[in-house]
Design an enzyme around this catalytic site. Sequence first.
Site, PDB file in Angstrom:
ATOM      1  CD  GLU A  10     -36.281  36.370 -28.029  1.00 42.67           C
ATOM      2  OE1 GLU A  10     -35.590  37.574 -28.214  1.00 42.67           O
ATOM      3  OE2 GLU A  10     -36.100  35.295 -28.527  1.00 42.67           O
ATOM      4  CG  ASP A  27     -27.065  35.539 -23.952  1.00 49.03           C
ATOM      5  OD1 ASP A  27     -26.009  35.280 -23.945  1.00 49.03           O
ATOM      6  OD2 ASP A  27     -28.059  36.205 -24.584  1.00 49.03           O
ATOM      7  CG  HIS A  61     -32.844  39.622 -28.224  1.00 52.23           C
ATOM      8  ND1 HIS A  61     -33.299  38.445 -28.803  1.00 52.23           N
ATOM      9  CD2 HIS A  61     -31.656  39.841 -28.798  1.00 52.23           C
ATOM     10  CE1 HIS A  61     -32.065  37.844 -29.392  1.00 52.23           C
ATOM     11  NE2 HIS A  61     -31.224  38.767 -29.517  1.00 52.23           N
ATOM     12  CG  ASN A 100     -36.171  40.040 -31.016  1.00 56.17           C
ATOM     13  OD1 ASN A 100     -35.308  40.377 -30.719  1.00 56.17           O
ATOM     14  ND2 ASN A 100     -36.753  38.902 -30.832  1.00 56.17           N
TER      15      ASN A 100
HETATM   16  P1  PGA Z   1     -25.470  39.321 -33.536  1.00 59.18           P
HETATM   17  O1  PGA Z   1     -26.452  39.144 -32.284  1.00 59.18           O
HETATM   18  O2  PGA Z   1     -24.373  40.211 -32.955  1.00 59.18           O
HETATM   19  O3  PGA Z   1     -25.259  38.066 -34.059  1.00 59.18           O
HETATM   20  O4  PGA Z   1     -26.391  39.886 -34.452  1.00 59.18           O
HETATM   21  C1  PGA Z   1     -26.899  40.228 -31.452  1.00 59.18           C
HETATM   22  C2  PGA Z   1     -28.023  39.846 -30.644  1.00 59.18           C
HETATM   23  O5  PGA Z   1     -28.911  38.832 -31.063  1.00 59.18           O
HETATM   24  O6  PGA Z   1     -28.036  40.219 -29.264  1.00 59.18           O
END
Ligand code: PGA
Length: 253
Positions: free
Chosen positions: A150, A74, A145, A143
């Site tokens: 999302e 992404d 995702h 959450n």
């Molecule tokens: P993080 O993000 O590794 O910074 O916790 C993971 C994500 O949001 O997929």
Amino acid sequence: MEKNYKNIKIIVKGSYGCASATAADIIGGFVTAQPSGVLGLATGSTPEGAYTKLIEAHRTGKLDFSRITSFNLDEYHPIENTNSQSYVYYMRDKLFNHINIDPANTHLPNGEAPDPHAECAVYEAKIAAAGGIGLQVLGIGLNGHIGFNEPATAFPRATNYVELEASTINANARFFDNADDVPKHALTMGIGTIFSAKQILLVVTGAAKADIVNEAIFGDITPQVPASILQLHPNVTLVMDESAAAKVLENLK
Ligand code: PGA
């Protein structure tokens, strides 16, 4: 600790460093076995330790990335490639500039694209033209995702243009001077794109993720918890540190 649950190989390590080393071993194993393979990569705090280990392995002559192709999950939209919070900047800074991957073979959705919907179609076509993803590295959001998919009422199939949830913006605000600077939209591989990867490596660390990873693995398969789709994938390895694994370990007893 290693245990299989459904098609998921669950590995729990004592610390973030050990979990990162295990994740790097799995990625390195793929690079060794498939030197011209297609890696799906992730950004965020979680994979940084694994990328550091991969750089070390490359420097000591153990890993050759010269024929590897990569696609990242992404990118924010809109964002300039030179912005230090863009994911293209992150990937160059944390990995690409320190290994011998050919920059021409590294791909991220283009955060500068004038038409985000057209960029999604272009990105999806590039992944298909490369033969799909061999090994996809994933983190999980608070959450649930994966990528920037999302919680939603349906699983998005292909690369798509999304509005970020307030919880994601808040979680990512730590990287920006203030929360208002976090882009409100992003381009992300779809759940279908991710699910098509032949092998998936989900890395989850830290106590804050204990509830959501447990829900993703043992809860209902629902687009409200996008990572729950991984329960149906035939080849998933879940690497956690002990704090992220607390609830999962209870359920595995
Ligand atoms: P993080 O993000 O590794 O910074 O916790 C993971 C994500 O949001 O997929």
